[in-house]
Design a protein around this motif. Structure first.
Motif, PDB file in Angstrom:
ATOM      1  N   GLU A  73       0.828  -1.205   0.000  1.00 22.60           N
ATOM      2  CA  GLU A  73       0.000   0.000   0.000  1.00 22.60           C
ATOM      3  C   GLU A  73       0.868   1.264   0.000  1.00 22.60           C
ATOM      4  O   GLU A  73       0.532   2.268  -0.631  1.00 22.60           O
ATOM      5  CB  GLU A  73      -0.896   0.011   1.244  1.00 22.60           C
ATOM      6  N   GLU A  74       1.977   1.199   0.698  1.00 24.09           N
ATOM      7  CA  GLU A  74       2.844   2.367   0.880  1.00 24.09           C
ATOM      8  C   GLU A  74       3.624   2.716  -0.376  1.00 24.09           C
ATOM      9  O   GLU A  74       3.966   3.884  -0.596  1.00 24.09           O
ATOM     10  CB  GLU A  74       3.816   2.084   2.035  1.00 24.09           C
ATOM     11  N   ASN A  75       3.921   1.746  -1.216  1.00 21.38           N
ATOM     12  CA  ASN A  75       4.848   1.961  -2.329  1.00 21.38           C
ATOM     13  C   ASN A  75       4.134   2.506  -3.570  1.00 21.38           C
ATOM     14  O   ASN A  75       3.135   1.956  -4.021  1.00 21.38           O
ATOM     15  CB  ASN A  75       5.563   0.650  -2.667  1.00 21.38           C
ATOM     16  N   ASP A  76       4.680   3.580  -4.124  1.00 19.66           N
ATOM     17  CA  ASP A  76       4.049   4.242  -5.269  1.00 19.66           C
ATOM     18  C   ASP A  76       4.080   3.407  -6.545  1.00 19.66           C
ATOM     19  O   ASP A  76       3.318   3.676  -7.480  1.00 19.66           O
ATOM     20  CB  ASP A  76       4.728   5.592  -5.532  1.00 19.66           C
ATOM     21  N   TYR A  77       4.950   2.420  -6.608  1.00 20.40           N
ATOM     22  CA  TYR A  77       4.999   1.576  -7.803  1.00 20.40           C
ATOM     23  C   TYR A  77       3.815   0.595  -7.863  1.00 20.40           C
ATOM     24  O   TYR A  77       3.514   0.061  -8.918  1.00 20.40           O
ATOM     25  CB  TYR A  77       6.293   0.756  -7.829  1.00 20.40           C
ATOM     26  N   ILE A  78       3.187   0.355  -6.745  1.00 18.33           N
ATOM     27  CA  ILE A  78       2.135  -0.654  -6.683  1.00 18.33           C
ATOM     28  C   ILE A  78       0.777  -0.025  -6.970  1.00 18.33           C
ATOM     29  O   ILE A  78       0.357   0.922  -6.305  1.00 18.33           O
ATOM     30  CB  ILE A  78       2.110  -1.342  -5.302  1.00 18.33           C
ATOM     31  N   ASP A  79       0.073  -0.569  -7.972  1.00 17.50           N
ATOM     32  CA  ASP A  79      -1.233  -0.047  -8.364  1.00 17.50           C
ATOM     33  C   ASP A  79      -2.391  -0.890  -7.843  1.00 17.50           C
ATOM     34  O   ASP A  79      -3.499  -0.377  -7.663  1.00 17.50           O
ATOM     35  CB  ASP A  79      -1.335   0.021  -9.891  1.00 17.50           C
TER      36      ASP A  79
END
Length: 220
Positions: free
Chosen positions: A28-34
């Motif tokens: 949830e925290e990582n911007d790469y994960i959609d």
């Protein structure tokens, strides 16, 4: 584990939070994960749906896929409902998922069709025969203990799943790519990135969580 509960739902005393919440929070925290696809056993689906109704989840889309008879069947089922060009596979029983593991793996996709994290082995490795006798020879080059996450170009990973019919000797998804002739990049993992497998691992994981601000603060 000798328990009547799936180990990913065990509440870790470090914060009285189920082990599965930690990698979910990291994604949830990582911007790469959609989006997040969770692969579960049929009998665990209702419990999981209750669990992800949480103040931390879901800020991003969360899909649930039903697992198969084997690990590779479960991965394929999850892969089939994911929508991204890049997919990342992680064991729910590895709670100490660092942001750099996620980012490093995704960024490696610019040059490689697959990337994994692992820890370099400091022990001597040797072969034995079926009777337990040492066999002459050994491993050339560096050896690593492979962890997750493992990251792949989704199209290539699906191609490899479809191409290799006999997966009885396939231990993880990076092995599929290797069998199909694709290079896989090894990235630096971490000794704390343990998989909860036996009861003593629970105490180790709790200790690491309490002493790792990045992980602890995810769900503080």
């Amino acid at each position: 584990m000798g328990l009547n509960i799936n180990k990913v739902y065990l509440s870790l005393k470090a914060q009285q939070i189920p082990a599965l919440y930690y990698p979910l929070a990291a994604f949830e925290e990582n911007d790469y994960i959609d989006e997040i696809v969770i692969v579960v056993r049929t009998e665990d689906r209702a419990e999981l749906q209750d669990m992800i109704i949480h103040e931390k989840f879901p800020r991003k889309p969360v899909w649930i896929a039903i697992g198969g008879e084997n690990r590779y069947d479960s991965v394929y089922n999850g892969l089939s409902i994911s929508t991204g060009e890049i997919v990342m596979i992680h064991d729910g029983a590895r709670p100490l998922l660092k942001q750099r593991f996620i980012s490093d793996c995704v960024e490696a996709m610019d040059a490689f069709p697959g990337a994994i994290v692992g820890v370099k082995s400091i022990d001597r490795l040797c072969y034995t025969d079926k009777n337990g006798n040492m066999v002459q020879g050994g491993f050339e080059g560096n050896t690593y203990r492979v962890q997750t996450p493992q990251c792949f170009r989704a199209k290539i990973l699906k191609e490899c799943h479809d191409k290799i019919a006999d997966k009885s000797n396939i231990t993880d998804d990076s092995t599929l790519l290797e069998r199909c002739g694709y290079p896989v990049k090894m990235l630096a993992g971490d000794e704390t990135n343990i998989k909860i497998t036996v009861p003593s691992d629970i105490n180790i994981a709790e200790h690491y969580i309490m002493h790792d601000e990045e992980i602890y603060d995810l769900l503080a």
